[in-house]
Motif scaffolding. Sequence first.
Motif, mmCIF file in Angstrom:
data_model
loop_
_atom_site.group_PDB
_atom_site.id
_atom_site.type_symbol
_atom_site.label_atom_id
_atom_site.label_comp_id
_atom_site.label_asym_id
_atom_site.label_seq_id
_atom_site.Cartn_x
_atom_site.Cartn_y
_atom_site.Cartn_z
ATOM 1 N N ALA A 112 0.815 -1.220 0.000
ATOM 2 C CA ALA A 112 0.000 0.000 0.000
ATOM 3 C C ALA A 112 0.846 1.266 0.000
ATOM 4 O O ALA A 112 0.322 2.362 -0.184
ATOM 5 N N GLY A 113 2.147 1.130 0.207
ATOM 6 C CA GLY A 113 3.038 2.282 0.159
ATOM 7 C C GLY A 113 3.291 2.891 1.521
ATOM 8 O O GLY A 113 2.646 2.544 2.522
ATOM 9 N N PRO A 114 4.244 3.843 1.551
ATOM 10 C CA PRO A 114 4.675 4.415 2.826
ATOM 11 C C PRO A 114 3.620 5.247 3.538
ATOM 12 O O PRO A 114 3.707 5.453 4.743
ATOM 13 N N GLY A 115 2.608 5.699 2.852
ATOM 14 C CA GLY A 115 1.566 6.494 3.491
ATOM 15 C C GLY A 115 0.543 5.672 4.241
ATOM 16 O O GLY A 115 -0.260 6.211 5.005
ATOM 17 N N HIS A 116 0.568 4.366 4.032
ATOM 18 C CA HIS A 116 -0.397 3.483 4.704
ATOM 19 C C HIS A 116 0.196 3.040 6.034
ATOM 20 O O HIS A 116 1.224 2.381 6.065
ATOM 21 N N VAL A 117 -0.465 3.405 7.105
ATOM 22 C CA VAL A 117 0.034 3.091 8.446
ATOM 23 C C VAL A 117 -0.875 2.059 9.104
ATOM 24 O O VAL A 117 -2.091 2.207 9.109
ATOM 25 N N VAL A 118 -0.253 1.016 9.635
ATOM 26 C CA VAL A 118 -0.980 0.020 10.416
ATOM 27 C C VAL A 118 -0.760 0.384 11.876
ATOM 28 O O VAL A 118 0.355 0.294 12.382
ATOM 29 N N VAL A 119 -1.804 0.830 12.530
ATOM 30 C CA VAL A 119 -1.679 1.301 13.907
ATOM 31 C C VAL A 119 -1.455 0.132 14.860
ATOM 32 O O VAL A 119 -1.788 -1.018 14.564
ATOM 33 N N ASP A 120 -0.896 0.449 16.013
ATOM 34 C CA ASP A 120 -0.570 -0.582 17.004
ATOM 35 C C ASP A 120 -1.780 -1.425 17.401
ATOM 36 O O ASP A 120 -1.661 -2.643 17.574
ATOM 37 N N ALA A 121 -2.938 -0.800 17.546
ATOM 38 C CA ALA A 121 -4.136 -1.546 17.954
ATOM 39 C C ALA A 121 -4.489 -2.630 16.940
ATOM 40 O O ALA A 121 -4.933 -3.721 17.313
ATOM 41 N N VAL A 122 -4.271 -2.360 15.667
ATOM 42 C CA VAL A 122 -4.532 -3.362 14.630
ATOM 43 C C VAL A 122 -3.531 -4.506 14.750
ATOM 44 O O VAL A 122 -3.899 -5.677 14.679
ATOM 45 N N ASN A 123 -2.264 -4.180 14.957
ATOM 46 C CA ASN A 123 -1.253 -5.223 15.121
ATOM 47 C C ASN A 123 -1.561 -6.105 16.322
ATOM 48 O O ASN A 123 -1.450 -7.332 16.246
ATOM 49 N N VAL A 124 -1.960 -5.507 17.410
ATOM 50 C CA VAL A 124 -2.301 -6.272 18.616
ATOM 51 C C VAL A 124 -3.492 -7.193 18.328
ATOM 52 O O VAL A 124 -3.481 -8.376 18.692
ATOM 53 N N ALA A 125 -4.502 -6.671 17.660
ATOM 54 C CA ALA A 125 -5.693 -7.464 17.347
ATOM 55 C C ALA A 125 -5.367 -8.596 16.376
ATOM 56 O O ALA A 125 -5.818 -9.738 16.558
ATOM 57 N N MET A 126 -4.584 -8.300 15.360
ATOM 58 C CA MET A 126 -4.208 -9.331 14.386
ATOM 59 C C MET A 126 -3.391 -10.428 15.069
ATOM 60 O O MET A 126 -3.629 -11.614 14.842
ATOM 61 N N ARG A 127 -2.465 -10.025 15.898
ATOM 62 C CA ARG A 127 -1.633 -11.003 16.612
ATOM 63 C C ARG A 127 -2.505 -11.875 17.525
ATOM 64 O O ARG A 127 -2.346 -13.093 17.566
ATOM 65 N N ALA A 128 -3.441 -11.259 18.240
ATOM 66 C CA ALA A 128 -4.337 -12.014 19.124
ATOM 67 C C ALA A 128 -5.172 -13.013 18.323
ATOM 68 O O ALA A 128 -5.363 -14.159 18.747
ATOM 69 N N ALA A 129 -5.664 -12.593 17.163
ATOM 70 C CA ALA A 129 -6.462 -13.481 16.327
ATOM 71 C C ALA A 129 -5.622 -14.655 15.826
ATOM 72 O O ALA A 129 -6.072 -15.809 15.846
ATOM 73 N N ILE A 130 -4.411 -14.378 15.398
ATOM 74 C CA ILE A 130 -3.532 -15.435 14.890
ATOM 75 C C ILE A 130 -3.171 -16.411 15.998
ATOM 76 O O ILE A 130 -3.200 -17.630 15.797
ATOM 77 N N VAL A 131 -2.868 -15.903 17.177
ATOM 78 C CA VAL A 131 -2.573 -16.789 18.310
ATOM 79 C C VAL A 131 -3.771 -17.689 18.598
ATOM 80 O O VAL A 131 -3.628 -18.895 18.821
ATOM 81 N N ARG A 132 -4.951 -17.125 18.571
ATOM 82 C CA ARG A 132 -6.167 -17.909 18.815
ATOM 83 C C ARG A 132 -6.346 -18.991 17.747
ATOM 84 O O ARG A 132 -6.680 -20.133 18.056
ATOM 85 N N LEU A 133 -6.132 -18.628 16.483
ATOM 86 C CA LEU A 133 -6.280 -19.592 15.391
ATOM 87 C C LEU A 133 -5.269 -20.733 15.506
ATOM 88 O O LEU A 133 -5.606 -21.897 15.277
ATOM 89 N N VAL A 134 -4.043 -20.417 15.897
ATOM 90 C CA VAL A 134 -3.025 -21.454 16.086
ATOM 91 C C VAL A 134 -3.402 -22.340 17.277
ATOM 92 O O VAL A 134 -3.342 -23.571 17.194
ATOM 93 N N HIS A 135 -3.818 -21.706 18.361
ATOM 94 C CA HIS A 135 -4.198 -22.445 19.563
ATOM 95 C C HIS A 135 -5.363 -23.401 19.286
ATOM 96 O O HIS A 135 -5.401 -24.527 19.798
#
Length: 131
Positions: A53-76
């Motif tokens: 998406a280029g350098p202007g597209h920012v993924v905020v910390d809250a999204v990273n935390v949510a994505m990580r939590a979802a992935i951990v849940r899916l693996v678990h």
Amino acid sequence: MQQLPIPCPGHLIPDATDRFDPVYRVAKAQRAVFVGIEREGERWTVKADALTAGPGHVVVDAVNVAMRAAIVRLVHEREAGSDAFAGPVYFMLHGVPSEARARQLAAAFHAALYGDLGPLRLAVPGADVDE
């Protein structure tokens, strides 16, 4: 290939099996978040990458935390392999049991990388996905 709508319905998620590079290049040329699924034997892989998406597209910390939590849940829950990759801008799940589930998760990842955590919350109930 047309740019994916936001949020993107699962049936529009591109199947990048045996054609990852051209699908990725299209997303990069469109300066859009890349998302795709790939068949690996009887299972599926989900890939999402905000770098396209280029350098202007920012993924905020809250999204990273949510994505990580979802992935951990899916693996678990054994809906994805333990070799999942959880950000901060690239996300991948191996071993997803069905094409329909892979499309649902890919659509949720796509929406999340554009700041909408609603589809992720629906796709992975029980994960700590807060806005």
